[in-house]
Write an enzyme that holds these catalytic residues in place. Sequence first.
Site, PDB file in Angstrom:
ATOM      1  N   ASN A  62      34.683  72.884  71.383  1.00 51.21           N
ATOM      2  CA  ASN A  62      34.898  72.989  73.032  1.00 51.21           C
ATOM      3  C   ASN A  62      34.993  74.356  73.121  1.00 51.21           C
ATOM      4  O   ASN A  62      36.135  74.885  72.787  1.00 51.21           O
ATOM      5  CB  ASN A  62      35.813  72.020  73.769  1.00 51.21           C
ATOM      6  CG  ASN A  62      35.393  72.087  75.246  1.00 51.21           C
ATOM      7  OD1 ASN A  62      34.637  72.613  75.693  1.00 51.21           O
ATOM      8  ND2 ASN A  62      36.459  71.338  75.919  1.00 51.21           N
ATOM      9  N   HIS A  77      41.850  58.054  81.652  1.00 54.97           N
ATOM     10  CA  HIS A  77      42.650  58.949  82.467  1.00 54.97           C
ATOM     11  C   HIS A  77      42.639  58.468  84.081  1.00 54.97           C
ATOM     12  O   HIS A  77      41.724  58.133  84.486  1.00 54.97           O
ATOM     13  CB  HIS A  77      42.020  60.560  82.299  1.00 54.97           C
ATOM     14  CG  HIS A  77      42.148  61.238  80.823  1.00 54.97           C
ATOM     15  ND1 HIS A  77      41.494  62.262  80.714  1.00 54.97           N
ATOM     16  CD2 HIS A  77      42.610  60.450  79.812  1.00 54.97           C
ATOM     17  CE1 HIS A  77      41.824  62.702  79.501  1.00 54.97           C
ATOM     18  NE2 HIS A  77      42.401  61.297  78.857  1.00 54.97           N
ATOM     19  N   ARG A 110      46.353  57.260  80.909  1.00 53.76           N
ATOM     20  CA  ARG A 110      47.120  58.562  81.119  1.00 53.76           C
ATOM     21  C   ARG A 110      47.177  58.899  82.339  1.00 53.76           C
ATOM     22  O   ARG A 110      46.338  59.059  83.140  1.00 53.76           O
ATOM     23  CB  ARG A 110      46.383  59.571  80.122  1.00 53.76           C
ATOM     24  CG  ARG A 110      47.220  60.856  79.719  1.00 53.76           C
ATOM     25  CD  ARG A 110      46.452  61.678  79.279  1.00 53.76           C
ATOM     26  NE  ARG A 110      45.556  62.614  80.338  1.00 53.76           N
ATOM     27  CZ  ARG A 110      44.880  63.878  80.015  1.00 53.76           C
ATOM     28  NH1 ARG A 110      45.020  64.218  78.721  1.00 53.76           N
ATOM     29  NH2 ARG A 110      44.403  64.423  80.893  1.00 53.76           N
ATOM     30  N   TYR A 157      46.281  71.274  85.119  1.00 55.79           N
ATOM     31  CA  TYR A 157      45.391  70.713  83.992  1.00 55.79           C
ATOM     32  C   TYR A 157      45.235  69.134  84.150  1.00 55.79           C
ATOM     33  O   TYR A 157      46.138  68.432  84.647  1.00 55.79           O
ATOM     34  CB  TYR A 157      46.078  70.815  82.744  1.00 55.79           C
ATOM     35  CG  TYR A 157      45.722  70.022  81.433  1.00 55.79           C
ATOM     36  CD1 TYR A 157      44.202  70.333  81.147  1.00 55.79           C
ATOM     37  CD2 TYR A 157      46.166  68.849  81.247  1.00 55.79           C
ATOM     38  CE1 TYR A 157      43.793  69.593  80.081  1.00 55.79           C
ATOM     39  CE2 TYR A 157      45.682  67.915  80.310  1.00 55.79           C
ATOM     40  CZ  TYR A 157      44.549  68.383  79.590  1.00 55.79           C
ATOM     41  OH  TYR A 157      43.884  67.337  78.808  1.00 55.79           O
ATOM     42  N   ASP A 203      50.250  63.766  79.489  1.00 53.05           N
ATOM     43  CA  ASP A 203      49.719  64.972  78.451  1.00 53.05           C
ATOM     44  C   ASP A 203      50.587  66.210  79.064  1.00 53.05           C
ATOM     45  O   ASP A 203      50.075  66.865  80.122  1.00 53.05           O
ATOM     46  CB  ASP A 203      48.209  65.317  78.522  1.00 53.05           C
ATOM     47  CG  ASP A 203      47.999  66.237  77.463  1.00 53.05           C
ATOM     48  OD1 ASP A 203      48.682  67.036  77.043  1.00 53.05           O
ATOM     49  OD2 ASP A 203      46.776  66.409  77.389  1.00 53.05           O
ATOM     50  N   HIS A 216      50.431  69.235  77.485  1.00 51.40           N
ATOM     51  CA  HIS A 216      49.380  70.194  77.143  1.00 51.40           C
ATOM     52  C   HIS A 216      49.983  71.654  76.491  1.00 51.40           C
ATOM     53  O   HIS A 216      49.654  72.583  77.114  1.00 51.40           O
ATOM     54  CB  HIS A 216      48.421  70.543  78.388  1.00 51.40           C
ATOM     55  CG  HIS A 216      47.133  70.842  78.017  1.00 51.40           C
ATOM     56  ND1 HIS A 216      46.289  71.949  78.158  1.00 51.40           N
ATOM     57  CD2 HIS A 216      46.146  70.020  77.329  1.00 51.40           C
ATOM     58  CE1 HIS A 216      45.169  71.750  77.559  1.00 51.40           C
ATOM     59  NE2 HIS A 216      44.992  70.503  77.005  1.00 51.40           N
ATOM     60  N   GLU A 271      52.643  63.396  75.429  1.00 48.67           N
ATOM     61  CA  GLU A 271      51.612  64.026  74.301  1.00 48.67           C
ATOM     62  C   GLU A 271      51.526  65.756  74.410  1.00 48.67           C
ATOM     63  O   GLU A 271      51.917  66.382  75.564  1.00 48.67           O
ATOM     64  CB  GLU A 271      50.345  63.699  74.891  1.00 48.67           C
ATOM     65  CG  GLU A 271      49.049  64.467  74.218  1.00 48.67           C
ATOM     66  CD  GLU A 271      47.787  64.182  74.660  1.00 48.67           C
ATOM     67  OE1 GLU A 271      46.811  64.892  74.356  1.00 48.67           O
ATOM     68  OE2 GLU A 271      47.611  63.113  75.278  1.00 48.67           O
ATOM     69  N   GLU A 315      45.886  66.890  68.465  1.00 44.83           N
ATOM     70  CA  GLU A 315      44.293  66.798  68.865  1.00 44.83           C
ATOM     71  C   GLU A 315      43.634  68.504  68.395  1.00 44.83           C
ATOM     72  O   GLU A 315      42.578  68.479  68.161  1.00 44.83           O
ATOM     73  CB  GLU A 315      43.991  66.905  70.117  1.00 44.83           C
ATOM     74  CG  GLU A 315      44.420  67.496  71.240  1.00 44.83           C
ATOM     75  CD  GLU A 315      43.974  67.399  72.574  1.00 44.83           C
ATOM     76  OE1 GLU A 315      43.234  68.040  73.225  1.00 44.83           O
ATOM     77  OE2 GLU A 315      44.509  66.468  73.104  1.00 44.83           O
ATOM     78  N   ARG A 339      47.084  62.659  66.605  1.00 46.84           N
ATOM     79  CA  ARG A 339      46.047  62.543  67.198  1.00 46.84           C
ATOM     80  C   ARG A 339      44.742  63.416  66.746  1.00 46.84           C
ATOM     81  O   ARG A 339      43.866  63.499  67.452  1.00 46.84           O
ATOM     82  CB  ARG A 339      46.389  63.188  68.756  1.00 46.84           C
ATOM     83  CG  ARG A 339      47.321  61.994  69.466  1.00 46.84           C
ATOM     84  CD  ARG A 339      47.485  62.454  71.122  1.00 46.84           C
ATOM     85  NE  ARG A 339      46.589  63.231  71.697  1.00 46.84           N
ATOM     86  CZ  ARG A 339      45.303  62.680  72.204  1.00 46.84           C
ATOM     87  NH1 ARG A 339      45.294  61.328  71.789  1.00 46.84           N
ATOM     88  NH2 ARG A 339      44.419  63.298  72.645  1.00 46.84           N
ATOM     89  N   HIS A 341      42.198  61.500  69.635  1.00 48.38           N
ATOM     90  CA  HIS A 341      41.616  62.168  70.900  1.00 48.38           C
ATOM     91  C   HIS A 341      40.363  61.813  71.165  1.00 48.38           C
ATOM     92  O   HIS A 341      39.438  61.461  70.200  1.00 48.38           O
ATOM     93  CB  HIS A 341      41.651  63.799  70.681  1.00 48.38           C
ATOM     94  CG  HIS A 341      40.880  64.650  71.578  1.00 48.38           C
ATOM     95  ND1 HIS A 341      41.472  64.915  72.933  1.00 48.38           N
ATOM     96  CD2 HIS A 341      39.911  65.492  71.537  1.00 48.38           C
ATOM     97  CE1 HIS A 341      40.744  65.915  73.469  1.00 48.38           C
ATOM     98  NE2 HIS A 341      39.699  66.065  73.025  1.00 48.38           N
ATOM     99  N   ASP A 391      34.805  66.397  75.437  1.00 54.39           N
ATOM    100  CA  ASP A 391      34.458  67.402  74.490  1.00 54.39           C
ATOM    101  C   ASP A 391      33.948  67.045  73.390  1.00 54.39           C
ATOM    102  O   ASP A 391      33.658  67.664  72.383  1.00 54.39           O
ATOM    103  CB  ASP A 391      35.358  68.405  74.355  1.00 54.39           C
ATOM    104  CG  ASP A 391      36.670  67.937  73.970  1.00 54.39           C
ATOM    105  OD1 ASP A 391      37.063  66.609  73.932  1.00 54.39           O
ATOM    106  OD2 ASP A 391      37.479  68.839  73.510  1.00 54.39           O
ATOM    107  N   GLU A 434      41.744  57.068  72.793  1.00 58.51           N
ATOM    108  CA  GLU A 434      41.478  57.763  73.925  1.00 58.51           C
ATOM    109  C   GLU A 434      40.177  57.639  74.578  1.00 58.51           C
ATOM    110  O   GLU A 434      39.277  57.572  73.468  1.00 58.51           O
ATOM    111  CB  GLU A 434      42.045  59.272  74.008  1.00 58.51           C
ATOM    112  CG  GLU A 434      41.644  60.081  75.269  1.00 58.51           C
ATOM    113  CD  GLU A 434      42.013  61.651  75.271  1.00 58.51           C
ATOM    114  OE1 GLU A 434      42.285  62.012  76.443  1.00 58.51           O
ATOM    115  OE2 GLU A 434      42.156  62.134  74.256  1.00 58.51           O
ATOM    116  N   TRP A 445      47.722  77.722  77.678  1.00 54.81           N
ATOM    117  CA  TRP A 445      46.943  76.566  78.480  1.00 54.81           C
ATOM    118  C   TRP A 445      46.793  75.424  77.685  1.00 54.81           C
ATOM    119  O   TRP A 445      46.980  74.290  78.136  1.00 54.81           O
ATOM    120  CB  TRP A 445      45.617  77.311  78.684  1.00 54.81           C
ATOM    121  CG  TRP A 445      44.716  76.500  79.379  1.00 54.81           C
ATOM    122  CD1 TRP A 445      44.641  76.287  80.960  1.00 54.81           C
ATOM    123  CD2 TRP A 445      43.700  75.365  79.021  1.00 54.81           C
ATOM    124  NE1 TRP A 445      43.876  75.152  81.379  1.00 54.81           N
ATOM    125  CE2 TRP A 445      43.501  74.596  80.381  1.00 54.81           C
ATOM    126  CE3 TRP A 445      43.344  74.958  77.973  1.00 54.81           C
ATOM    127  CZ2 TRP A 445      42.349  73.632  80.325  1.00 54.81           C
ATOM    128  CZ3 TRP A 445      42.276  73.885  77.751  1.00 54.81           C
ATOM    129  CH2 TRP A 445      42.172  73.348  79.021  1.00 54.81           C
TER     130      TRP A 445
END
Length: 402
Positions: free
Chosen positions: A37, A122, A147, A159, A210, A212, A236, A262, A283, A312, A316, A339, A402
Amino acid sequence: MKIIEAKVIVSCPGRNFVTLKIVTDQGIYGIGDATLNGREKAVVSYLEDYLVPALIGRDPQQIEDIWQFFYRGAYWRRGPVGMTALAAIDVALWDIKAKAANMPLYQLLGGRSRDRILAYTHANGKDLESTLEAVAKAKAKGYKAIRVQSGIPGIAKTYGVSTSQKNYEPADSDLPSTEVWSTEKYLNFVPELFAAVRKEFGNEIHLLHDVHHRLTPIEAARLGKDLEPYRLFWMEDAVPAENQESFKLIRHHTTTPIAVGEVFNSIHDCRELIQNQLIDYIRTTIVHAGGISHVRRIADFASLFNVRTGFHGATDLSPVCMGAALHFDYWVPNFGIQEHMAHNELTEQVFSHAYEFKDGFFTPGEAPGHGVDIDEALAAKYPYQRACLPVNRLEDGTLWHW
């Protein structure tokens, strides 16, 4: 049997996907996902310029030797670009081998270890109220695990939360956009979010979240402890994962289960986390970690330390990766959860698949191979469109994770 052709297919049916198709002299072909991605063209170049030419004429049944050739034979090992390219080859070869044997891939791996595959989806909302509505919709679709991500009061964009009515897609612009982050506002709000979700829906559904990679270890420990009353399935990606030692501090302060991986590309990225029992779920994805051949080694190693898989499965990753992952999930003894983010209708038209979802669970289907194919003519109608992931800055302008 010999490989006579290997071609890279780049398409954008709503988002970018890279697919490798390997064709044999017996007419059997296999396909693998090569999508990274936001860096798709880097993998395309690595495949076309370096790996594909070395595939022609080889016996596709020698999966292990081919894997070792491209891994050990490369001085520059590992990394997301190289391991994603290698994964595409590996999955396509497993697809060929299972088709030649006229059996679904999970049978070739050793047969199924369960009747169905638990999946989570999600539920995202711009605020608490809309997030609760999203959880209710996911529950109505049959999901037993959800999630939960929500907009944070005082932060313009968060996010996991879409700014439109469409599914969340982080690669949102030709060049990286900038988002603003506040750890303090996030840590104050998230426990309130999960208190509200549990009050509304009780304890009958599994809840996941998550982070992130945005917290320091002590901040992640605090969050995990604050979330303990709400019994999360997992927390996560709580911290950036380059320093595996970070997870010791988190583990010592909370009993909230921890998931990560992931962005990992090999067993070396998670070896210490697993053997020191600092995580509960790994993951790492088939497409980003060298394919089925390598992820199987990670899963076997993880099973020695009671760590389960939790692949994951965002959009993407193409349906090709999802199909391969579900066959792996069906087989792997230490499965945890899968997921699932639904692809758009256009992607479903380009990639046909045998896997099915019902009442919160998947089955991979009984088609030979991994059961996913690509309509090349349709894919060609949707050319590549560069799309980059955002960057994050703190409220004072400091660049952040990020």
